[in-house]
Write an enzyme that holds these catalytic residues in place. Structure first.
Site, mmCIF file in Angstrom:
data_model
loop_
_atom_site.group_PDB
_atom_site.id
_atom_site.type_symbol
_atom_site.label_atom_id
_atom_site.label_comp_id
_atom_site.label_asym_id
_atom_site.label_seq_id
_atom_site.Cartn_x
_atom_site.Cartn_y
_atom_site.Cartn_z
ATOM 1 N N PRO A 131 17.895 54.984 47.626
ATOM 2 C CA PRO A 131 18.006 54.081 46.370
ATOM 3 C C PRO A 131 16.792 53.367 46.266
ATOM 4 C CG PRO A 131 20.209 54.082 47.248
ATOM 5 C CD PRO A 131 19.183 54.825 48.142
ATOM 6 N N LEU A 145 20.579 48.606 47.834
ATOM 7 C CA LEU A 145 19.099 49.048 47.840
ATOM 8 C C LEU A 145 18.649 49.352 49.120
ATOM 9 C CD1 LEU A 145 17.817 46.730 44.895
ATOM 10 C CD2 LEU A 145 18.231 49.364 44.827
ATOM 11 N N HIS A 146 19.065 50.313 49.759
ATOM 12 C CA HIS A 146 18.862 50.876 50.820
ATOM 13 C C HIS A 146 18.383 52.441 51.051
ATOM 14 C CE1 HIS A 146 19.972 47.149 53.131
ATOM 15 N NE2 HIS A 146 20.915 47.105 52.166
ATOM 16 N N ALA A 147 17.247 52.755 51.900
ATOM 17 C CA ALA A 147 16.840 54.049 52.014
ATOM 18 C C ALA A 147 16.600 54.579 50.684
ATOM 19 C CB ALA A 147 17.917 54.893 52.953
#
Length: 85
Positions: free
Chosen positions: A18, A14-16
């Site tokens: 997403p 769950l980075h950037a």
């Protein structure tokens, strides 16, 4: 309060992008929406800083909780985002 326990399958966790999609979807929910990494302390799923601060990576387990009349539908969408490739 409805709850789902999910193992994140997305390659980037769950980075950037997403995380932004996750927060955007959570913000559409009428009630409280939280996410926690494993057994950690839940944070607001409507806050990009809080979600990014969890440092969720592929293979991590998260617990998503939501309340309100659309909670189950919202949880389904959040699970889709967490597992999108």
């Amino acid at each position: 309060m409805a709850q789902r326990r999910v193992t994140v399958e997305s390659e980037v966790g769950l980075h950037a992008r997403p995380a932004a999609l996750f927060v955007e979807a959570a913000a559409k929910g009428g009630g409280e929406v939280t996410v926690a990494k494993g057994e950690g302390t839940p944070v607001s799923a409507k806050s990009i800083l809080a979600v990014m601060g969890l440092d969720v990576r592929k293979g991590d387990e998260i617990v998503i909780s939501a309340d309100g009349e659309d909670a189950e539908e919202l949880l389904g969408r959040l699970v889709e985002i967490a597992n999108a490739g």
